[in-house]
Write an enzyme that holds these catalytic residues in place. Sequence first.
Site, PDB file in Angstrom:
ATOM      1  N   ASP A 123       0.776  -1.247   0.040  1.00 19.73           N
ATOM      2  CA  ASP A 123       0.066  -0.013   0.035  1.00 19.73           C
ATOM      3  C   ASP A 123       1.028   1.267  -0.108  1.00 19.73           C
ATOM      4  O   ASP A 123       1.904   1.222   0.582  1.00 19.73           O
ATOM      5  CB  ASP A 123      -0.986  -0.094   1.293  1.00 19.73           C
ATOM      6  CG  ASP A 123      -1.585   1.084   1.440  1.00 19.73           C
ATOM      7  OD1 ASP A 123      -2.312   1.785   0.539  1.00 19.73           O
ATOM      8  OD2 ASP A 123      -1.402   1.942   2.441  1.00 19.73           O
TER       9      ASP A 123
ATOM     10  N   ASP B 228      -1.661  -0.714   6.092  1.00 17.46           N
ATOM     11  CA  ASP B 228      -1.677  -0.268   7.367  1.00 17.46           C
ATOM     12  C   ASP B 228      -3.336   0.216   7.843  1.00 17.46           C
ATOM     13  O   ASP B 228      -3.629   0.397   8.892  1.00 17.46           O
ATOM     14  CB  ASP B 228      -1.128   0.686   7.767  1.00 17.46           C
ATOM     15  CG  ASP B 228      -1.325   2.126   7.074  1.00 17.46           C
ATOM     16  OD1 ASP B 228      -1.602   2.020   5.989  1.00 17.46           O
ATOM     17  OD2 ASP B 228      -1.204   3.255   7.746  1.00 17.46           O
TER      18      ASP B 228
END
Length: 635
Positions: A333, A531
């Site tokens: 990400d 996250d």
Amino acid sequence: MADSSIVQNTGGYSRNLWQRHGEAIVTGLCLLFIILAWQAGRNNFQTPAVILFALAYITGGYQKAYEGLEALFKAHKLDVDLLMVIAALGAAAIGYWMDGAILIFIFALSGTLEGYTMEKTNKDIKALMQLRPEAAVVLRGDREEVVKIEDLKVGDVILVRPGERIAADGVIIAGSSAVDQASITGESIPVDKQKGEEVYSGTINGQGALEVRVSKLARETMISKIIGLVQEAQHTKPPSQQFVEKFESIYAKGVIGGAMLFLLIPPLLLHWNWQDTVYRAMIFLVVASPCALVASIMPAILSAISNAARNGVLFKGGAHLQNIGDVKAVAFDKTGTLTIGRPRVMDIIPFGDIAEAELLRIAASVETLSEHPIAKAMIQAAKEKGLLLERPVDLQALHGVGVTGVLGGIKYIIGKREVIKDMTLSAEQETVISQLEANGKTVIYVSGNGQLPGILTVQDSIREQAVKVVKELKDMGIKVFMLTGDSKATARAIADQAGIGLVYSELLPAGKVEVVQQIEAKYGKVVMVGDGVNDAPALATASVGVAIGSGGTDVAIETADVILMKDNIEKIPFAIRLSRRTGKVIKQNICFAIAVAVTMIILNFVGGVINLPEGVVGHEGSTVLVVLSGLRLLR
């Protein structure tokens, strides 16, 4: 009263001593009975010798016999313990009392040594348990109250004096200090903490007193989660171990069948006498048992998990440890993973006579009451330049666009391009904006009374270690991807800085899932690193999901298979290398265990050159060696 206390304490100590050293005590008694029996036999006291040998059998073999019979009758499973007891009893039945007793003793000694060596893998979890404080000092107005950490509530303010362990996860509301976070994040150097920053339960306060507002209950703190995850990993068996344990039962039956053939074929075809045949069959039962094979996996897995935990990497089970070594691709990400996750003001560009500092002061003042990350970036930039901010009047949030407020009698609108949709920009202004966006920067427009005094840009900063991690993964032969919901220009700019060529942008959570599935179909096992809440579906879909622990959301942490306790993505190559090394150690152990077993079977059947004690030493010695070999991964 005092006498009663002493008795209770002594009894507790005795129980603790027995729990820690019970196997060693029983093994020592077994050896003592063998020595006494041997001495009695030398002096021709045959009956006492047999009685002493029987006591050696009982003390050294009772527990193994009980476990073996329990497995046989309750689980319908024939295991190694029962094979050893049968072999010892068979040796005694043909008069080889000493050989059978030595078998029992070495088998018991092996179990004792395995117990002590396996205890090494539990030291880290015990150390973690000791890190969890038992009490905290809560501030109730002007008084201090000592309470158990289980009784702390979210919102309580606790006092942490210099040198004390912080009792709960929370945010500093007063004071500053250097905090030793090695137990949580693995950082070797204490981290300076001040008002507004987060601290973790179990970490050690430095020289300054702190007042901390509790943000999580005791069972939800980072240290509690670490303990729970390590315990879960220690009790979760990887597929290889499950296979070996299923194989053990089938193999044990095969060994019994082989021993039966051993009893029938040599007397008929090789003309062995009955006593030699039974003796050799008993040796076969011992040397062919799969003890070392069974011990080849879990000690190595647990040692590697313990090693990883010490380095700030938590595996939720042995299966994930084994899987991560086989990955062919890693997908990151962007925001909060490859980047810090906190935007910074990069450019301040006035259009007209206004100064840069004044443009920034206006934008930051209008954004003063906003909690948006971009607003915080502007306010931080203004503070760094020493600008005095005003509080706006009639502040309103424009959902998804920006904010509006009155400052010095002028109505300002701060936000995206939509805030100037009725304005016409010059070709020069459009060129400047296009170049900024092409560099991956987010343009913030400052509009006042229908005019455009200027623009600001914000951009997330790439983590310092991102470039090194990407290069390291590529050098390991692993494909590296970046997945993000940001625009193509922003995604491309960050990817170029990190050295990532394979980028997927403008993805919703469902889109990330689809991309992970595509990568897996094309390349093989995929690690997804993220996250946020929007990363959770992709983390669950990937072969191995890795969550950033210190800054990640609870959803991401709960969904992931592996957790990085510090936002240190350079631990990903470490985890992959550790997994691959674990696989090599397991293969070495299995090959060694099989080689020893096959060699001793051949020596017993073809040459007849080994006796029962030598077979026991070879068999149990190989078992202890593979356990010790697995413990190498603690380093």
